[in-house]
Scaffold this motif. Structure first.
Motif, PDB file in Angstrom:
ATOM      1  N   LEU A 152       4.449  -4.924  13.473  1.00 38.08           N
ATOM      2  CA  LEU A 152       3.902  -3.674  13.069  1.00 38.08           C
ATOM      3  C   LEU A 152       4.401  -2.309  13.840  1.00 38.08           C
ATOM      4  N   ALA A 153       4.480  -2.680  15.167  1.00 45.34           N
ATOM      5  CA  ALA A 153       4.867  -1.432  15.771  1.00 45.34           C
ATOM      6  C   ALA A 153       6.463  -1.304  15.689  1.00 45.34           C
ATOM      7  N   VAL A 154       7.277  -2.126  15.255  1.00 44.52           N
ATOM      8  CA  VAL A 154       8.702  -1.848  14.970  1.00 44.52           C
ATOM      9  C   VAL A 154       9.038  -0.668  13.977  1.00 44.52           C
ATOM     10  N   PRO A 155       8.082  -0.653  12.891  1.00 40.24           N
ATOM     11  CA  PRO A 155       8.136   0.708  11.974  1.00 40.24           C
ATOM     12  C   PRO A 155       8.030   2.037  12.536  1.00 40.24           C
ATOM     13  N   ALA A 156       7.116   2.011  13.464  1.00 42.54           N
ATOM     14  CA  ALA A 156       6.577   3.241  14.187  1.00 42.54           C
ATOM     15  C   ALA A 156       7.615   3.626  14.989  1.00 42.54           C
ATOM     16  N   LEU A 157       8.462   2.526  15.800  1.00 43.91           N
ATOM     17  CA  LEU A 157       9.215   2.980  16.621  1.00 43.91           C
ATOM     18  C   LEU A 157      10.885   3.263  16.189  1.00 43.91           C
ATOM     19  N   ALA A 158      11.051   3.026  14.905  1.00 38.03           N
ATOM     20  CA  ALA A 158      12.228   3.015  14.370  1.00 38.03           C
ATOM     21  C   ALA A 158      12.851   4.529  14.242  1.00 38.03           C
ATOM     22  N   PRO A 159      12.014   5.422  13.689  1.00 34.54           N
ATOM     23  CA  PRO A 159      12.471   6.778  13.518  1.00 34.54           C
ATOM     24  C   PRO A 159      12.952   7.159  14.963  1.00 34.54           C
ATOM     25  N   LEU A 160      12.559   6.661  16.047  1.00 31.93           N
ATOM     26  CA  LEU A 160      13.004   7.390  17.231  1.00 31.93           C
ATOM     27  C   LEU A 160      14.626   7.030  17.709  1.00 31.93           C
TER      28      LEU A 160
ATOM     29  N   VAL B 228      -5.889   6.502   6.124  1.00 33.89           N
ATOM     30  CA  VAL B 228      -5.939   7.147   4.694  1.00 33.89           C
ATOM     31  C   VAL B 228      -7.082   8.389   4.829  1.00 33.89           C
ATOM     32  N   VAL B 229      -7.920   8.366   5.590  1.00 37.97           N
ATOM     33  CA  VAL B 229      -8.648   9.457   5.821  1.00 37.97           C
ATOM     34  C   VAL B 229      -8.243  10.625   6.660  1.00 37.97           C
ATOM     35  N   ALA B 230      -7.196  10.233   7.517  1.00 36.50           N
ATOM     36  CA  ALA B 230      -6.383  11.340   8.586  1.00 36.50           C
ATOM     37  C   ALA B 230      -5.564  12.204   7.763  1.00 36.50           C
ATOM     38  N   LEU B 231      -4.835  11.467   6.571  1.00 33.86           N
ATOM     39  CA  LEU B 231      -3.713  12.242   5.942  1.00 33.86           C
ATOM     40  C   LEU B 231      -4.196  12.624   4.661  1.00 33.86           C
ATOM     41  N   PRO B 232      -3.987  13.936   4.327  1.00 35.85           N
ATOM     42  CA  PRO B 232      -4.496  14.508   3.106  1.00 35.85           C
ATOM     43  C   PRO B 232      -3.822  13.620   1.794  1.00 35.85           C
ATOM     44  N   SER B 233      -2.415  13.404   2.159  1.00 36.29           N
ATOM     45  CA  SER B 233      -1.735  12.913   1.119  1.00 36.29           C
ATOM     46  C   SER B 233      -2.121  11.565   0.535  1.00 36.29           C
ATOM     47  N   PHE B 234      -2.554  10.599   1.396  1.00 34.50           N
ATOM     48  CA  PHE B 234      -3.047   9.756   1.625  1.00 34.50           C
ATOM     49  C   PHE B 234      -4.426   9.518   1.051  1.00 34.50           C
ATOM     50  N   ARG B 235      -5.194  10.515   1.326  1.00 30.35           N
ATOM     51  CA  ARG B 235      -6.569  10.720   0.777  1.00 30.35           C
ATOM     52  C   ARG B 235      -6.921  10.597  -0.762  1.00 30.35           C
TER      53      ARG B 235
ATOM     54  N   PHE C  49       0.828  -1.204  -0.054  1.00 33.72           N
ATOM     55  CA  PHE C  49       0.008  -0.165  -0.047  1.00 33.72           C
ATOM     56  C   PHE C  49       0.918   1.359   0.090  1.00 33.72           C
ATOM     57  N   LEU C  50       1.974   1.286   0.754  1.00 29.49           N
ATOM     58  CA  LEU C  50       2.921   2.358   0.947  1.00 29.49           C
ATOM     59  C   LEU C  50       3.454   2.588  -0.477  1.00 29.49           C
ATOM     60  N   ARG C  51       4.039   1.716  -1.037  1.00 37.95           N
ATOM     61  CA  ARG C  51       4.553   1.723  -2.429  1.00 37.95           C
ATOM     62  C   ARG C  51       3.453   2.348  -3.615  1.00 37.95           C
TER      63      ARG C  51
ATOM     64  N   ALA D  97       7.343  14.573  10.703  1.00 38.23           N
ATOM     65  CA  ALA D  97       7.609  13.225  10.336  1.00 38.23           C
ATOM     66  C   ALA D  97       7.027  13.294   8.695  1.00 38.23           C
ATOM     67  N   SER D  98       7.633  12.322   8.198  1.00 39.84           N
ATOM     68  CA  SER D  98       7.148  12.009   6.775  1.00 39.84           C
ATOM     69  C   SER D  98       5.867  11.322   6.764  1.00 39.84           C
ATOM     70  N   ASP D  99       5.071  11.565   5.776  1.00 37.75           N
ATOM     71  CA  ASP D  99       3.797  11.201   5.628  1.00 37.75           C
ATOM     72  C   ASP D  99       3.650   9.526   5.856  1.00 37.75           C
ATOM     73  N   GLU D 100       4.723   8.863   5.469  1.00 38.03           N
ATOM     74  CA  GLU D 100       4.611   7.601   5.779  1.00 38.03           C
ATOM     75  C   GLU D 100       4.755   6.906   7.205  1.00 38.03           C
ATOM     76  N   LEU D 101       5.657   7.838   7.764  1.00 42.32           N
ATOM     77  CA  LEU D 101       5.802   7.581   9.198  1.00 42.32           C
ATOM     78  C   LEU D 101       4.408   7.914   9.885  1.00 42.32           C
TER      79      LEU D 101
END
Length: 497
Positions: free
Chosen positions: A323-331, A186-193, A146-148, A283-287
């Motif tokens: 899936l929590a690992v990618p959320a924590l990675a940028p820390l 998707v709904v929360a982020l304009p670039s994803f909408r 989905f991200l790609r 943060a980036s939109d992906e993050l």
């Protein structure tokens, strides 16, 4: 002052450790624990029919078990090996997600920590090809494609998104939690909408729908899997019971995140890794998307536990914690001057930890200890029971019937000719054939004494033989333990000696 140039050897060594960790459960299965455990035996037994539904679950895990059984037989080692191949695919997708968020060496480091977690190393022995562990493959794949697709709008990613979404839903219905959380993101982020205006998204939905449709139609028609899912919701309970379930939700994150969290904490204290909470707005939109879906999944699960009384089990947390690992990675970021030291010390720590633990397990379970399930002598017991059957009847048995912790092990070890089913699952088993039971008879095999009474209540017209008992030595251990089995024969009407 010359800049510090990191060498690639540290990452290569960590990847070698990750490969060893993925192989370790296979080695333990081959040497110490050759018998698949109860859930895995069940999915192999059901997978021999490749059904569209099972008595309790969607069918993906039984299809996986059926494929392995068809190729290699009911080998515990082969089943764990297949599980590890699928898990490696999931870790490859996790790495691909991380590369969208952090630089390469940190992505490798975090994948290694996830892949050497207690869950990743030891859970496959107990739950190989079970739905929760299979989701470690499909959930990262869904998020990555989905991200790609959102970035590049390539048809390949939209198509694979639809395929993997169907795989996730056919594995376990809690994939709906992931899909709902992604919809919130998707709904929360304009670039994803903007994805909502792309045809590829609707093609992905169409592909997933078409792949799911045969199962959905069958599930609605017979209702067994839906009813089983509904039984997990018991309504609002006491405060204490709700707190227990919330505690299990939290505990479900720990097996996947340990010992990596401890290693990161120590590395941070030694100033080898920097831990910094970035501003969410920067943060980036992906993050942002990853963080939103992780938080949304936790809130959805809390709502289901508190409001609907979901009976939550800690092992359900495997895909959520991955899936929590990618959320924590940028820390996290490297202190580049000490990155090589951090990678080296992490490698030695993980190598030492699992060398000691593996040696302890082998010494214990090849010697004074034994595991009643993973070392159960199912094949030997099946051979003795079949020898007795064949001394009396020239055909059959058509079925092995009994209690869950006994019948599937004996049944799948006896060969593919006879089906194995627990007695209370017979009404919900679409492939059960009463005429096959009538003509070819059955073996009742059990350790729970109420099994004959349950069979007599279900089939009052069928006579059973007298009860027999065998004691079979437990496999691989040297403590002299035996496993006790009881069995009776239901004579076939089509033949006798």
């Amino acid at each position: 002052m010359q800049p510090v140039v990191s060498q690639p050897g540290g990452s290569r060594s960590l990847l070698a450790i990750l490969a060893a960790a993925i192989v370790l459960p296979v080695v333990l299965a081959a040497i110490v624990f050759p018998t698949p455990l109860y859930d895995t035996r069940e999915l192999v037994a059901w997978g021999r029919h490749f059904p569209l539904i099972t008595p309790v679950h969607p069918p993906m895990m039984v299809w996986a078990g059926g494929v392995v059984d068809r190729l290699f037989g009911p080998s515990g080692t082969a089943i764990v090996a297949a599980n590890q191949v699928l898990m490696a695919i999931g870790f490859a997708y996790l790495y691909a997600i991380l590369r969208l968020l952090v630089e390469r060496t940190m992505a490798i480091y975090l994948v290694v920590l996830a892949g050497t977690s207690f869950y990743a190393v030891f859970a496959p022995l107990s739950w190989a090809l079970n739905a929760d562990i299979l989701q470690l493959t499909s959930w990262p794949a869904v998020v990555y494609h989905f991200l790609r697709a959102r970035q590049d709008n390539r048809w390949q990613d939209w198509i694979l998104l639809g395929v993997w979404a169907a795989v996730a839903a056919l594995t376990k219905y809690n994939a709906a939690v992931l899909f709902l959380a992604m919809a919130i993101g998707v709904v929360a982020l304009p670039s994803f909408r903007r994805c909502l205006t792309r045809p590829g998204l609707y093609v992905a939905v169409l592909i997933a729908t078409l792949l799911l449709l045969p199962h959905v139609v069958t599930a609605v028609k017979f209702g067994s899997t839906i009813a089983y899912g509904e039984r997990h919701f018991t309504g609002f309970g006491s405060i204490g019971d709700t707190a227990r379930r919330v505690g299990l939700l939290v505990a479900g994150y720990l097996p996947m995140l340990l010992p990596g969290a401890v290693i990161i904490a120590v590395s941070s204290a030694r100033r080898m890794i920097n831990v910094r909470v970035p501003r969410f707005a920067e943060a980036s939109d992906e993050l942002k998307f990853i963080v939103i879906i992780d938080l949304a999944m936790v809130l959805i699960l809390l709502g289901m536990i508190v409001g609907l009384g979901l009976e939550y089990i800690a092992r359900y947390g495997a895909p959520f914690s991955l899936l929590a690992v990618p959320a924590l990675a940028p820390l996290l970021s490297w202190n580049e001057a000490r990155r090589d030291t951090c990678e080296r010390q992490t490698g030695w720590t993980l190598s030492g930890l699992y060398t000691v633990m593996s040696a302890a397990v082998m010494i214990a379970y090849l010697g004074p200890a034994s595991h009643s399930g993973l070392q159960e002598p199912t094949a030997d017991a099946a051979r003795l029971i079949l020898d007795d059957w064949r001394s009396q009847y020239s055909c059959g048995p058509g079925y092995f019937l009994g209690d869950r912790q006994t019948v599937y092990g004996i049944g799948i070890a006896a060969g593919p000719e006879a089906d194995s089913i627990t007695i209370h699952f017979i009404p919900a088993t679409r492939w059960f054939d009463p005429r096959k039971l009538e003509d070819q008879g059955a073996v009742l095999v059990y350790t729970l004494p109420q099994v004959p009474a349950h069979f007599a209540a279900a089939y009052p017209g069928r006579a059973m033989s007298d009860e027999k008992r065998i004691d079979v030595p437990v496999l691989r251990t040297h403590n002299g333990k035996t496993k006790e089995y009881f069995y009776r024969f239901v004579a076939p009407k089509a033949c006798s000696k």
